[in-house]
Scaffold this motif. Structure first.
Motif, mmCIF file in Angstrom:
data_model
loop_
_atom_site.group_PDB
_atom_site.id
_atom_site.type_symbol
_atom_site.label_atom_id
_atom_site.label_comp_id
_atom_site.label_asym_id
_atom_site.label_seq_id
_atom_site.Cartn_x
_atom_site.Cartn_y
_atom_site.Cartn_z
ATOM 1 N N HIS A 330 -30.230 -13.538 21.219
ATOM 2 C CA HIS A 330 -28.901 -14.095 22.735
ATOM 3 C C HIS A 330 -29.282 -12.601 23.695
ATOM 4 O O HIS A 330 -28.536 -12.423 24.736
ATOM 5 C CB HIS A 330 -27.598 -13.007 21.666
ATOM 6 C CG HIS A 330 -28.206 -11.476 20.959
ATOM 7 N ND1 HIS A 330 -28.709 -11.190 20.376
ATOM 8 C CD2 HIS A 330 -27.685 -10.197 22.048
ATOM 9 C CE1 HIS A 330 -29.203 -9.928 20.506
ATOM 10 N NE2 HIS A 330 -28.247 -9.355 21.479
ATOM 11 N N THR A 365 -25.519 -11.457 16.817
ATOM 12 C CA THR A 365 -24.371 -12.300 17.670
ATOM 13 C C THR A 365 -24.812 -13.113 18.697
ATOM 14 O O THR A 365 -25.132 -12.725 19.798
ATOM 15 C CB THR A 365 -24.473 -11.148 18.668
ATOM 16 O OG1 THR A 365 -24.954 -10.639 19.160
ATOM 17 C CG2 THR A 365 -23.809 -9.548 17.749
ATOM 18 N N LEU A 368 -23.072 -17.599 23.151
ATOM 19 C CA LEU A 368 -21.622 -18.654 22.624
ATOM 20 C C LEU A 368 -22.634 -20.107 22.409
ATOM 21 O O LEU A 368 -22.330 -20.896 21.657
ATOM 22 C CB LEU A 368 -21.079 -18.568 23.845
ATOM 23 C CG LEU A 368 -19.766 -18.556 23.134
ATOM 24 C CD1 LEU A 368 -19.243 -17.640 22.592
ATOM 25 C CD2 LEU A 368 -18.942 -18.992 24.516
ATOM 26 N N TYR A 371 -24.438 -20.851 19.537
ATOM 27 C CA TYR A 371 -23.318 -21.314 18.152
ATOM 28 C C TYR A 371 -22.951 -22.369 18.136
ATOM 29 O O TYR A 371 -22.037 -23.256 17.403
ATOM 30 C CB TYR A 371 -22.448 -20.112 18.028
ATOM 31 C CG TYR A 371 -21.775 -20.404 16.968
ATOM 32 C CD1 TYR A 371 -22.359 -19.201 15.660
ATOM 33 C CD2 TYR A 371 -20.452 -20.293 16.344
ATOM 34 C CE1 TYR A 371 -22.115 -18.851 14.191
ATOM 35 C CE2 TYR A 371 -20.488 -20.583 15.151
ATOM 36 C CZ TYR A 371 -20.978 -19.804 14.031
ATOM 37 O OH TYR A 371 -20.243 -19.801 12.711
ATOM 38 N N GLU A 583 -18.173 -11.426 26.009
ATOM 39 C CA GLU A 583 -18.867 -11.912 24.980
ATOM 40 C C GLU A 583 -20.408 -10.756 25.108
ATOM 41 O O GLU A 583 -20.917 -10.209 24.295
ATOM 42 C CB GLU A 583 -20.015 -13.154 25.055
ATOM 43 C CG GLU A 583 -20.748 -13.805 24.703
ATOM 44 C CD GLU A 583 -21.948 -15.018 24.806
ATOM 45 O OE1 GLU A 583 -22.742 -15.472 24.100
ATOM 46 O OE2 GLU A 583 -21.772 -15.354 26.345
ATOM 47 N N TYR A 625 -17.744 -11.990 14.284
ATOM 48 C CA TYR A 625 -18.233 -12.768 14.951
ATOM 49 C C TYR A 625 -17.546 -14.237 15.240
ATOM 50 O O TYR A 625 -17.141 -14.270 16.491
ATOM 51 C CB TYR A 625 -19.629 -13.201 14.769
ATOM 52 C CG TYR A 625 -20.753 -14.313 15.457
ATOM 53 C CD1 TYR A 625 -20.988 -14.113 17.637
ATOM 54 C CD2 TYR A 625 -20.583 -15.964 15.982
ATOM 55 C CE1 TYR A 625 -21.281 -14.572 17.734
ATOM 56 C CE2 TYR A 625 -21.239 -16.621 16.254
ATOM 57 C CZ TYR A 625 -21.415 -16.188 17.408
ATOM 58 O OH TYR A 625 -21.795 -17.141 18.927
ATOM 59 N N THR A 626 -17.571 -14.676 14.086
ATOM 60 C CA THR A 626 -16.351 -16.198 14.435
ATOM 61 C C THR A 626 -15.247 -16.288 14.819
ATOM 62 O O THR A 626 -14.922 -16.835 15.213
ATOM 63 C CB THR A 626 -16.177 -16.999 12.140
ATOM 64 O OG1 THR A 626 -18.309 -16.716 12.220
ATOM 65 C CG2 THR A 626 -16.040 -18.062 12.574
ATOM 66 N N TYR A 629 -15.476 -15.773 18.317
ATOM 67 C CA TYR A 629 -16.646 -16.848 19.052
ATOM 68 C C TYR A 629 -14.916 -17.887 18.944
ATOM 69 O O TYR A 629 -15.033 -19.071 19.828
ATOM 70 C CB TYR A 629 -17.063 -17.124 18.044
ATOM 71 C CG TYR A 629 -17.652 -19.342 17.787
ATOM 72 C CD1 TYR A 629 -18.696 -19.934 19.288
ATOM 73 C CD2 TYR A 629 -17.028 -20.146 17.536
ATOM 74 C CE1 TYR A 629 -18.896 -20.938 19.594
ATOM 75 C CE2 TYR A 629 -17.143 -21.471 18.645
ATOM 76 C CZ TYR A 629 -18.045 -21.915 18.772
ATOM 77 O OH TYR A 629 -18.743 -22.842 19.318
ATOM 78 N N GLN A 630 -13.949 -18.021 18.115
ATOM 79 C CA GLN A 630 -12.662 -19.376 18.254
ATOM 80 C C GLN A 630 -12.133 -17.942 19.433
ATOM 81 O O GLN A 630 -11.817 -19.594 20.446
ATOM 82 C CB GLN A 630 -11.986 -18.931 16.928
ATOM 83 C CG GLN A 630 -13.228 -19.151 15.856
ATOM 84 C CD GLN A 630 -12.988 -19.414 14.893
ATOM 85 O OE1 GLN A 630 -11.772 -18.870 14.621
ATOM 86 N NE2 GLN A 630 -13.322 -20.187 13.317
ATOM 87 N N GLU A 632 -13.273 -16.901 22.062
ATOM 88 C CA GLU A 632 -13.831 -17.241 23.449
ATOM 89 C C GLU A 632 -13.825 -18.438 23.310
ATOM 90 O O GLU A 632 -13.446 -18.893 24.720
ATOM 91 C CB GLU A 632 -15.410 -15.823 23.412
ATOM 92 C CG GLU A 632 -16.203 -16.216 24.902
ATOM 93 C CD GLU A 632 -15.150 -15.279 26.012
ATOM 94 O OE1 GLU A 632 -15.866 -15.702 26.966
ATOM 95 O OE2 GLU A 632 -14.233 -14.896 25.432
ATOM 96 N N ILE A 633 -14.700 -19.388 23.017
ATOM 97 C CA ILE A 633 -14.725 -20.680 23.323
ATOM 98 C C ILE A 633 -13.621 -21.229 23.685
ATOM 99 O O ILE A 633 -13.173 -22.359 24.606
ATOM 100 C CB ILE A 633 -15.269 -21.573 21.801
ATOM 101 C CG1 ILE A 633 -15.876 -22.620 22.570
ATOM 102 C CG2 ILE A 633 -14.035 -21.829 21.362
ATOM 103 C CD1 ILE A 633 -17.756 -22.447 22.847
#
Length: 743
Positions: A330, A365, A368, A371, A583, A625-626, A629-630, A632-633
């Protein structure tokens, strides 16, 4: 004989040259050559060789002057990779090769010329005058002279023809003066030099699953991309070492990338302990050019099969490459922001794909995009959810700095809870890290009466105040100026600094804890070569109680004595004008938090912030992290930002502000016309041009033009057209392509 040559110029063209007969035997793709180019002489790289004269359109095909390498610096596989990188990042191949190869000039020690033992008895009057001069110079010099030295002594620039004449007459010998890196023990057959002396840790079930999955892929062969998502301290490095051992046992090559030079020493020690009979190549900008050249040649020859280094090591010509590892994938340091703007993490995947190798991207981390590639079934996910030996992740506390003020009314540098935690840590004989991603004492200085700010003369930025040296300094161009005794605008002596930096933090900590051993790690304290390693070694040796630093302290270091981590301000990265700001904030907070509690004592992390409700901070607090991610995505998808679109940025600059603005506006109109026409740029949104966040650097005014779309081919075509147009307007254009969406 004719050769195709890529030259270090800002053009995508390659050029054809004739090879004189006395150099024909030395010609091969991958060697560098010196060629005439206009009225100058340039260094280029041979791409192809042909016995048939090409159609030159009636123009004379000029001859090369010299061949600069005794053997090719790369082979067809590497050239294919270099071509791909240059094409994707819209960068001339000749300049790309000049950037990635180990130096662009011939090494003076590359060849040594000596007279043969009986040369004095065999020299005849049939020699050319220049060859006769060479013999006279070499006479009496038992060890001979290097090629470059011989050029200087004789004054003969194009000397190879005469040397070939003397070789054909049996009067001189030409030998390679190669300095080699000696393995600790040599002569082992592939697969016999990977026995370990280091005590090998016992794998936990998650590590074992990751190792077995990678091993199965290596057994099958072919391209296999893995994302190794493991919390800080989960033993990702041990997984890398097991995979490397499998590759070396098969006689293959392995490449391990780290984001910072400072991390190579720590990992190099582990590699040498694990593989004591395997010589390891180390490639990064801190290694001398001569050493890089020597290692490069040995890698190319297959003598060095295990390579560790920073992003530029990615281009090394590894024989039979079977594994590429990108540690801390990252990290922003994998992004090259000058010359060819490339992302080493993405190119590592391309390198592995072209070589039919496995690639492991490791991080607590992950980027994005990386992942996202799991959900898109482009990468295979391997997880290490727990720290080794079931050690707990550090407890994270958020300190709301709103309303916390010092006596002078400014925000507190060290909150009361952080001071208490530091005092407890010191009383127990343990260590602490304080993180702030800003250098200097204060971010800027102003007159408290008239508001005049002190700004750089060359750049559109405020000068950073350094109290220790009483200077104002620009972090972009290096401009320095003593702090004036009074405001130049109104004459007031009431000058004040605002925005805390690491130097100010160090001052506060020393005043609060005078008995503590304190050090600072940032680019101001590490200008001397090896200084960062020295500071980290002192921390590892328990010679430092409190280490204060920028992002340099957050990267992959493992110090068991550190039990407290304090983040002075989580808001520095959170408020950047970048869609990736959340992020980056989550990543840096999680990474710096992970430096604590790696030993026997659990860790504690205190984060000071003026925005305690931000989701990046809340998710980092719980090491989630998960969850991050959810959230932010979903935001990225709603705004159609990567990975749901692709971006190409054109960075424009000009010495004249008005001329540059006008040329930029013309370029923007042209971009919209082409995008609207839809033929060469279908479905592209053009944003700008607008002034860059830093509108002037080193006397050049700067703008940005952003191209946003779904299809990389059309984005590339439009960016290339705009770049060619801008070249005729006086604008300097640098192109930045968003991370690769390639699989």
């Amino acid at each position: 004989m004719f050769i195709q040559v890529a030259i270090d110029i800002p053009s995508e063209r390659t050029f054809t040259y004739r090879v004189p007969s006395f150099l024909a035997a030395e010609v091969a793709p991958g060697k560098r050559v010196r060629v005439p180019f206009g009225r100058r002489r340039q260094v280029g790289v041979i791409l192809a060789v042909d016995d048939v004269a090409p159609d030159a359109g009636g123009k004379e095909i000029r001859e090369i002057l010299d061949i600069l390498d005794p053997e090719p610096l790369f082979g067809p596989e590497e050239l294919r990779f270099y071509r791909w990188a240059a094409s994707y990042y819209l960068y001339p191949l000749g300049k790309a090769l000049a950037d990635v190869l180990p130096g662009t000039e011939y090494r003076s020690g590359g060849q040594r010329i000596r007279l043969t033992e009986d040369a004095a008895d065999r020299i005849t009057a049939l020699l050319s005058p220049a060859a006769d001069v060479l013999c006279a110079v070499l006479a009496g010099r038992r060890n001979g002279l290097t090629l470059n030295r011989l050029r200087k002594v004789t004054g003969i620039e194009d000397i190879r023809k005469e040397i070939r004449e003397l070789q054909d007459a049996g009067l001189v010998r030409v030998t390679e003066a190669e300095r080699r890196l000696a393995p600790r023990r040599g002569g082992e057959a592939p697969g016999e030099n990977v026995r370990t002396t280091e005590a090998v840790p016992v794998l936990n079930p998650d590590q074992r699953n990751a190792v077995e999955t990678i091993r199965e892929s290596l057994n099958r062969g072919g391209f296999a991309p893995f994302l190794l998502h493991g919390v800080t301290g989960s033993g990702k490095t041990e997984v890398y070492l097991r995979a490397i051992a499998d590759v070396l046992e098969r006689g293959g090559g392995a490449l391990l990338l780290v984001p910072e030079i400072a991390l190579t020493g720590q990992l190099l020690n582990r590699l040498q302990a694990r593989f004591p009979r395997q010589a390891v190549a180390v490639l990064h900008s801190g290694v001398s050019r001569a050493a890089r050249y020597d290692q490069w040649r040995q890698i190319r020859q297959g003598r060095l099969r295990l390579i560790i280094g920073a992003r530029s090591a990615l281009f090394a010509p590894v024989r039979d490459l079977k594994l590429v590892v990108v540690d801390e994938e990252h990290d922003l340091s994998y992004k090259q922001d000058d010359r060819m703007h490339y992302q080493a993490r993405d190119l590592a995947v391309i390198r592995a794909k072209l070589a039919g190798a496995a690639v492991i991207l490791g991080s607590a981390t992950p980027e994005l995009q990386s992942y996202f590639n799991i959900a898109a079934r482009k990468y295979r996910l391997l997880t290490l959810p727990d720290r080794v030996l079931s050690k707990p992740l550090p407890q994270v506390e958020v300190i709301d700095m709103r309303g916390r003020r010092e006596a002078a009314g400014q925000p507190a540098v060290l909150s009361a809870p952080l001071q208490t935690a530091l005092r407890e840590t010191l009383s127990l004989g343990r260590q602490a890290i304080l993180f702030l991603n800003r250098r200097g004492s204060h971010a800027f200085m102003v007159c408290l009466d008239c508001g005049q700010a002190f700004r750089c003369l060359n750049c559109a930025v405020s000068l950073t105040y350094y109290g220790g040296d009483a200077i104002l300094k620009c972090h972009y161009c290096g401009f320095r100026h003593p702090v004036p005794p009074a405001c130049p605008a109104c004459g007031s002596s009431r000058l004040g600094g605002f925005g805390v930096g690491t130097e100010k933090v160090e001052e506060e900590v020393r005043a609060t804890f005078p008995e503590a051993r304190i050090a600072r790690l940032d680019s101001d304290t590490t200008t001397r070569r090896g200084a960062h390693i020295e500071i980290l070694q002192r921390l590892a040796g328990q010679e430092i109680d409190i280490l204060i630093g920028t992002q340099m302290v957050a990267k992959g270091h493992d110090f068991p004595g550190v039990t407290l981590v304090g983040v002075i301000s989580a808001d520095t990265s959170m408020n950047l004008p970048d869609f990736r700001a959340a992020e980056r904030t989550f990543q840096i907070l999680t990474q710096v938090a992970g430096r604590g509690g790696r030993g026997e004592t659990p860790g504690r992390v205190l984060i000071q912030t003026f925005n305690p409700g931000h989701y990046a901070l809340l998710k980092a607090r719980h090491h989630d992290y998960t969850g991050f991610y959810q959230e932010e995505i979903a935001s990225r998808e709603a705004l159609s930002y990567p990975p749901f679109s692709r971006l190409v940025s054109l960075h424009l600059s000009c010495r004249s502000r008005e001329k540059g603005r006008a040329a930029g506006e013309t370029l923007g109109r042209l971009a919209r016309e082409l995008a609207t026409a839809g033929r060469s740029a279908p479905g592209i949104e053009v944003i700008g041009p607008a002034e860059a966040p830093v509108a002037k650097i080193k006397g050049r005014y700067r703008w940005q033009l952003l191209l946003k779309g779904k299809h990389v081919t059309s984005l590339h075509a439009l960016a290339r057209s705009l770049s060619e147009h801008a070249a005729h307007t006086g604008l300097d254009v640098r192109i930045d392509v968003d991370p690769v969406h390639f699989l």
